[in-house]
Design an enzyme around this catalytic site. Structure first.
Site, PDB file in Angstrom:
ATOM      1  N   GLU A  86      71.333  60.047  11.377  1.00 12.22           N
ATOM      2  CA  GLU A  86      71.744  59.072  10.369  1.00 12.22           C
ATOM      3  C   GLU A  86      71.756  57.653  10.933  1.00 12.22           C
ATOM      4  OE1 GLU A  86      72.559  59.234   7.175  1.00 12.22           O
ATOM      5  OE2 GLU A  86      72.672  61.381   6.766  1.00 12.22           O
ATOM      6  N   PRO A 107      92.233  66.978   3.146  1.00 14.27           N
ATOM      7  CA  PRO A 107      92.267  68.284   2.478  1.00 14.27           C
ATOM      8  C   PRO A 107      91.982  68.125   0.981  1.00 14.27           C
ATOM      9  CG  PRO A 107      94.487  67.521   2.870  1.00 14.27           C
ATOM     10  CD  PRO A 107      93.567  66.463   3.419  1.00 14.27           C
ATOM     11  N   GLU A 134      72.888  45.052   5.101  1.00 15.63           N
ATOM     12  CA  GLU A 134      72.815  44.436   6.423  1.00 15.63           C
ATOM     13  C   GLU A 134      73.533  45.320   7.431  1.00 15.63           C
ATOM     14  OE1 GLU A 134      75.292  40.877   7.012  1.00 15.63           O
ATOM     15  OE2 GLU A 134      76.072  41.187   5.001  1.00 15.63           O
TER      16      GLU A 134
END
Ligand SMILES: [Zn+2]
Length: 169
Positions: A86, A107, A134
């Site tokens: 990523e 949770p 950006e």
């Protein structure tokens, strides 16, 4: 949250079984038990010259806010791989991980986010236009204010980074 009715491994009908203080759907064949199913997010805390890399999101309800480079882990990869992948997709930087910095969990509709320390090994800053407007490096004393951070996990990771003192040799 709907519980499993059948074992996701072998299709056996699950039966409520007391495990760890709760009745849980469980498989009598393979031992599968229906605990929480959680999404996992994986981010990189990429440091360069004492500053941390953030990307400014340009989509969705967090539009305009700053996030750590990262995203959700796919079912066929590890959290380490997802954090590296990523970061490369969002910023153009190839990174190597240096260790776990922090872990944050919510949770309910559960998500667990891991933030890794990382350093740049290659590439040039090139923002993915579909995800961010950006990207920039922020020193510890000039981080964006809390209300400009995208997620609670972003703040958690940056708090851990600010407090982190690497051990000497
Ligand atoms: Zn089973």
């Amino acid at each position: 949250m709907t519980a499993f009715a059948f074992c996701p491994r072998d299709g056996t009908p699950l039966v409520l079984t007391p495990i760890d203080g709760r009745d849980r759907p469980a498989c009598t064949v393979c031992g599968f038990a229906d605990f929480m199913h959680v999404q996992i997010g994986a981010n990189c805390i990429v440091e360069r010259n004492g500053a941390v890399l953030l990307v400014r999101l340009n989509y969705g309800p967090r539009d305009g806010r700053w996030a750590l480079p990262g995203g959700l882990v796919e079912s066929d990869e590890t959290s380490e791989h997802a954090a590296i992948r990523e970061t490369r997709e969002e910023t153009g930087f190839t990174v190597a991980l240096d260790g776990l910095m922090s872990m944050w969990m919510r949770p309910g509709f559960p998500i667990l986010v891991v933030n890794y320390r990382a350093h740049i090994t290659g590439g040039d800053l090139q923002v993915a236009s579909g995800e961010a407007s950006e990207a920039a490096f922020f020193p510890k004393d000039r981080l964006p204010p809390l209300e400009e951070l995208a997620w609670p996990s972003t703040a958690h990771g940056l708090d851990a980074w600010r407090a982190y003192e690497p051990h000497g040799p």
